[in-house]
Design an enzyme around this catalytic site. Structure first.
Site, PDB file in Angstrom:
ATOM      1  N   GLU A 192      36.665  41.955  36.714  1.00  0.00           N
ATOM      2  CA  GLU A 192      36.161  40.839  36.732  1.00  0.00           C
ATOM      3  C   GLU A 192      37.000  39.601  37.072  1.00  0.00           C
ATOM      4  O   GLU A 192      38.064  39.390  37.520  1.00  0.00           O
ATOM      5  CB  GLU A 192      37.630  40.444  35.203  1.00  0.00           C
ATOM      6  CG  GLU A 192      36.737  41.915  34.187  1.00  0.00           C
ATOM      7  CD  GLU A 192      37.686  41.579  32.987  1.00  0.00           C
ATOM      8  OE1 GLU A 192      38.854  41.768  33.390  1.00  0.00           O
ATOM      9  OE2 GLU A 192      37.359  43.223  32.328  1.00  0.00           O
ATOM     10  N   GLU A 224      42.357  34.845  29.378  1.00  0.00           N
ATOM     11  CA  GLU A 224      40.325  35.728  28.845  1.00  0.00           C
ATOM     12  C   GLU A 224      39.631  34.922  29.446  1.00  0.00           C
ATOM     13  O   GLU A 224      39.766  33.187  28.952  1.00  0.00           O
ATOM     14  CB  GLU A 224      40.197  36.614  27.745  1.00  0.00           C
ATOM     15  CG  GLU A 224      40.397  37.714  27.483  1.00  0.00           C
ATOM     16  CD  GLU A 224      40.717  38.670  28.530  1.00  0.00           C
ATOM     17  OE1 GLU A 224      39.721  38.902  29.066  1.00  0.00           O
ATOM     18  OE2 GLU A 224      41.182  40.091  27.859  1.00  0.00           O
ATOM     19  N   HIS A 244      41.198  44.988  36.145  1.00  0.00           N
ATOM     20  CA  HIS A 244      39.836  45.892  35.845  1.00  0.00           C
ATOM     21  C   HIS A 244      38.961  44.177  36.990  1.00  0.00           C
ATOM     22  O   HIS A 244      38.492  43.469  37.408  1.00  0.00           O
ATOM     23  CB  HIS A 244      39.005  44.864  35.099  1.00  0.00           C
ATOM     24  CG  HIS A 244      39.279  45.350  33.551  1.00  0.00           C
ATOM     25  ND1 HIS A 244      40.373  44.971  32.669  1.00  0.00           N
ATOM     26  CD2 HIS A 244      40.223  47.119  34.030  1.00  0.00           C
ATOM     27  CE1 HIS A 244      40.844  45.581  31.560  1.00  0.00           C
ATOM     28  NE2 HIS A 244      41.656  46.792  32.368  1.00  0.00           N
ATOM     29  N   HIS A 289      42.060  37.677  32.946  1.00  0.00           N
ATOM     30  CA  HIS A 289      41.121  38.854  32.881  1.00  0.00           C
ATOM     31  C   HIS A 289      39.684  38.143  32.895  1.00  0.00           C
ATOM     32  O   HIS A 289      39.537  37.341  32.439  1.00  0.00           O
ATOM     33  CB  HIS A 289      41.191  39.721  31.324  1.00  0.00           C
ATOM     34  CG  HIS A 289      42.357  41.125  31.771  1.00  0.00           C
ATOM     35  ND1 HIS A 289      41.964  42.611  31.764  1.00  0.00           N
ATOM     36  CD2 HIS A 289      43.554  40.803  31.796  1.00  0.00           C
ATOM     37  CE1 HIS A 289      43.139  43.301  32.407  1.00  0.00           C
ATOM     38  NE2 HIS A 289      43.674  41.963  32.681  1.00  0.00           N
TER      39      HIS A 289
END
Length: 379
Positions: A177, A343, A174, A267
């Site tokens: 990010e 994350e 992504h 991410h």
């Protein structure tokens, strides 16, 4: 007073200007990905407002992909594009408002600290000067940019090359990010430090395959989640097509060629203000062995880095109900290995907040360096 102007015609630039006539009521619209409906990323420069109090209103914040991400969020800003700080905001559920008085005539603002394509190329070049690194061009993106993997290992070591563990780290599926790119920069810097004993042991016992930027087209275009075709790469792993998701196709093909023992897909999360991991509990092949490896990794990372925690995270997937289009799920199932999605927050780490910078590139770099400790614990 100089006339106000907003520009975004640069790498990862993205914003739409609705009204710029009144510095006390600058109205903006967060732009969608160019070929998809995802909207959250912005990056632009405000010119001509030195010493002038300005109010920036992001009129469609409540209609963006992750509106909860704007609750407790602070805009990222910089005068020199090197040092970034935070500006407080208010969010009423529809409009996000930021107020500031720029100190210079050019103030850059972004959803998170950017990581440009030039920085990406510099990282590849710098890492490739190490005798332990072999870069390989796997293929091209839809816009013709290289998809590159860095193979990192010691030529000599205590474990024969054929028997070494294969550790994959991929980042920025992504593109918005950008903390993932900073994470990989920190990981590579430590991994290639010959004076670091953790790195030396890891490279003698394993082979790293690092893809610092899975989605260069989306990154340059200023997209949040998608590539040049509007594809979310982290939903394409089950059956990627060259015409829609070549970036996944090339990396997946290399994984099938060399194998995977550990996989980290890096991410950022818009809503949760914590650092955490998501595993492969919902995959059909999830087993007590994988659960034990997960526990070893998480416990070692908690011990090595206070920024990491395992209390706040995504809900655990129901057995057999995993979306196999996700990289972590496909890799875990295909190779019966440990696979995690890492994350980091767009906001701040609520456990260790820093009101001036929030979670930023440097903290992401330090986290990337720290992940070598739990990887060593696995070995």
């Amino acid at each position: 007073m100089n006339l106000l102007h907003i520009s975004s015609a640069f790498d990862s630039g993205a914003i739409e200007v609705l009204s710029l006539t009144d510095p006390a009521d600058i109205q903006l619209r967060i732009r969608s990905d160019h070929a998809a409906d995802f909207a959250q990323w912005f990056h632009f420069c405000l010119h001509g407002a030195a010493g002038v109090p300005v109010t920036l209103r992001f009129m469609n914040a409540g209609q963006c992909s992750y509106p909860a991400g704007f609750k407790g969020y602070q805009v990222v800003a910089s005068y020199d594009r090197q040092h970034w700080f935070r500006i407080d905001t208010q969010f009423d559920g529809q409009v996000m408002t930021a107020r500031t008085t720029p100190a210079t005539q050019a103030l850059y603002l972004a959803y998170f600290e950017p990581y440009s394509y030039e920085q990406h190329l510099d990282l590849l070049a710098s890492a490739s000067t190490s005798p332990h690194t072999t870069p390989e061009r796997l293929g091209a993106s839809l816009d013709g940019r290289d998809i590159t993997v860095l193979r990192v290992t010691h030529a000599q070591g205590s474990v024969p090359l054929a028997e070494r563990k294969k550790i994959w780290v991929i980042a920025r599926q992504h593109p918005g990010e950008t903390m993932a790119a900073w994470f990989v920069e920190g990981l590579l810097e430590r991994l290639l430090d010959t004076s670091d004993s953790v790195s030396r042991v890891l490279l003698e016992q394993s082979v790293f395959y690092v893809v610092p930027n899975m989605n260069p087209d989306g990154a340059v275009r200023g997209n949040l989640r998608t590539n040049a075709a509007g594809a979310d790469l982290n939903r394409a792993w089950e059956s990627p097509a060259l015409e829609g998701a070549p970036e996944v196709f090339w990396v997946r093909q290399k994984m099938l060629e060399v194998g995977v023992d550990v996989s980290l897909d890096v991410h950022g999360d818009e809503g949760l203000p914590y650092v955490f991991v998501a595993g492969s509990e919902g995959t059909p092949g999830y087993s007590p062995r994988i659960a034990e490896l997960e526990a070893t990794f998480k416990n070692a990372w908690i011990a090595a880095c206070p920024d990491f925690q395992d209390t706040h995270h995504y809900s655990v997937g129901a057995p057999g109900k995993a979306n196999m289009g996700l990289a972590t799920h496909w890799v875990a199932q295909q190779f019966a290995c440990l696979a995690f999605t890492v994350e980091m927050p767009f906001k701040d780490n609520a456990n260790l907040p820093d009101p001036h910078v929030g979670w930023n590139g440097e903290r992401s770099r330090k986290l990337g360096a720290s992940v070598l400790q739990p990887l060593l614990a696995l070995l």
